[in-house]
Design a protein around this motif. Structure first.
Motif, PDB file in Angstrom:
ATOM      1  N   PHE A  19       0.821  -1.207   0.000  1.00  0.00           N
ATOM      2  CA  PHE A  19       0.000   0.000   0.000  1.00  0.00           C
ATOM      3  C   PHE A  19       0.856   1.260   0.000  1.00  0.00           C
ATOM      4  O   PHE A  19       0.497   2.274  -0.615  1.00  0.00           O
ATOM      5  N   THR A  22       1.711   2.061  -3.476  1.00  0.00           N
ATOM      6  CA  THR A  22       0.635   2.730  -4.218  1.00  0.00           C
ATOM      7  C   THR A  22       0.564   4.214  -3.854  1.00  0.00           C
ATOM      8  O   THR A  22       0.266   5.054  -4.705  1.00  0.00           O
ATOM      9  N   THR A  44      -0.871   6.103   3.274  1.00  0.00           N
ATOM     10  CA  THR A  44      -1.570   4.999   2.615  1.00  0.00           C
ATOM     11  C   THR A  44      -1.243   3.673   3.281  1.00  0.00           C
ATOM     12  O   THR A  44      -2.116   2.817   3.447  1.00  0.00           O
ATOM     13  N   LEU A  92       0.269   0.490 -10.425  1.00  0.00           N
ATOM     14  CA  LEU A  92      -0.455   0.988  -9.255  1.00  0.00           C
ATOM     15  C   LEU A  92      -1.721   0.178  -9.007  1.00  0.00           C
ATOM     16  O   LEU A  92      -2.027  -0.192  -7.874  1.00  0.00           O
ATOM     17  N   ASP A  96      -2.144  -2.269  -5.788  1.00  0.00           N
ATOM     18  CA  ASP A  96      -3.267  -1.974  -4.916  1.00  0.00           C
ATOM     19  C   ASP A  96      -4.145  -3.202  -4.729  1.00  0.00           C
ATOM     20  O   ASP A  96      -4.657  -3.459  -3.638  1.00  0.00           O
ATOM     21  N   THR A 130      -9.494  -0.185   2.958  1.00  0.00           N
ATOM     22  CA  THR A 130      -9.919   0.937   2.123  1.00  0.00           C
ATOM     23  C   THR A 130      -9.529   2.322   2.638  1.00  0.00           C
ATOM     24  O   THR A 130      -9.382   3.250   1.843  1.00  0.00           O
ATOM     25  N   GLY A 133      -6.381   4.074   1.259  1.00  0.00           N
ATOM     26  CA  GLY A 133      -6.565   4.440  -0.135  1.00  0.00           C
ATOM     27  C   GLY A 133      -7.475   5.637  -0.307  1.00  0.00           C
ATOM     28  O   GLY A 133      -7.290   6.447  -1.229  1.00  0.00           O
ATOM     29  N   ARG A 136      -5.357   8.597   0.433  1.00  0.00           N
ATOM     30  CA  ARG A 136      -4.438   8.772  -0.703  1.00  0.00           C
ATOM     31  C   ARG A 136      -5.127   9.477  -1.869  1.00  0.00           C
ATOM     32  O   ARG A 136      -4.604  10.424  -2.440  1.00  0.00           O
ATOM     33  N   TYR A 152     -14.317  -2.542  -5.817  1.00  0.00           N
ATOM     34  CA  TYR A 152     -13.143  -2.352  -4.962  1.00  0.00           C
ATOM     35  C   TYR A 152     -13.495  -2.740  -3.530  1.00  0.00           C
ATOM     36  O   TYR A 152     -13.009  -3.742  -3.006  1.00  0.00           O
TER      37      TYR A 152
END
Length: 209
Positions: A19, A22, A44, A92, A96, A130, A133, A136, A152
């Motif tokens: 992570f 990413t 992240t 990426l 991820d 999650t 992210g 991010r 996702y």
């Protein structure tokens, strides 16, 4: 440290590193400096686990183990030193997906080990997966993953649910973890490869503002 705790420890480190990568790649897309690379990687990498630990009343995992933050910074430095690569931004998505699958299992397993009920543990797995992210994407000015129709969160929910179900029927940790990881990753990979998405609410879009 028993074998299960040791396994979770190293799996957790691996998920944080993925992570973090990413996050650093998101900074690369915006051509930020090395400090921002490190910040994106850290936020992240540890963001989801931080929220999980706060909600279940556990010590925040990276506060007393700064190796996690060091891992994020080292990962950011590696991405920076790799320089511009044509495949980097496509990577990426796949990095991820790997982090998503690993964190879905790690977050759920930690909650279960602390006595959190199964349904709540699944939710903790999804949040672990999650939240970093989400931060991010907000910081990078990207479309927030919760506001995109692509699969996702569903993949994280699926992997966490499969892992929890297998644990409840008595399967040992590693077989359950591998199947849960595979379930989350394969669903997310299919979504990336075939552009899968859940159906939206029917009817015309309206602006209530």
């Amino acid at each position: 440290m028993d074998a299960l705790s040791l396994s979770l420890f190293w799996l957790d480190y691996a998920a944080v590193a993925v992570f973090a990568a990413t996050g650093a790649l998101a900074a690369a897309r915006r051509k930020h400096d090395i400090i921002t690379f490190a910040f994106f990687a850290a936020i992240t990498g540890v963001g989801g686990g931080t929220l999980r630990d706060l909600l279940i009343g556990a010590p925040v995992f990276w506060v007393h183990r700064p190796g996690y933050v060091v891992m994020c910074v080292v990962t950011a430095l590696i991405v920076w030193l790799m320089g511009r690569r044509g495949w980097r931004f496509r990577a990426l998505l796949w990095l991820d997906a790997l982090g998503l699958a690993a964190y879905a299992v790690v977050g759920t397993a930690k909650a279960l080990n602390l006595g959190v009920p199964p349904l709540s543990a699944i939710i903790m797995g999804v949040l672990t997966t999650t939240f970093g992210g989400i931060i991010r994407d907000v910081l990078a000015g990207e479309p927030n993953l919760l506001l995109r129709r692509e699969i996702y969160v569903t993949a994280a929910l699926f992997g966490a649910s499969v892992f929890t179900g297998l644990k409840l029927v008595g399967l040992p940790f590693w077989p359950a973890a591998i199947v849960g990881f595979g379930a989350a990753f394969l669903l997310r990979a299919a979504a990336i490869r075939f552009n899968l998405a859940l159906p939206g609410f029917p009817g015309e879009r309206t602006d209530l503002g």
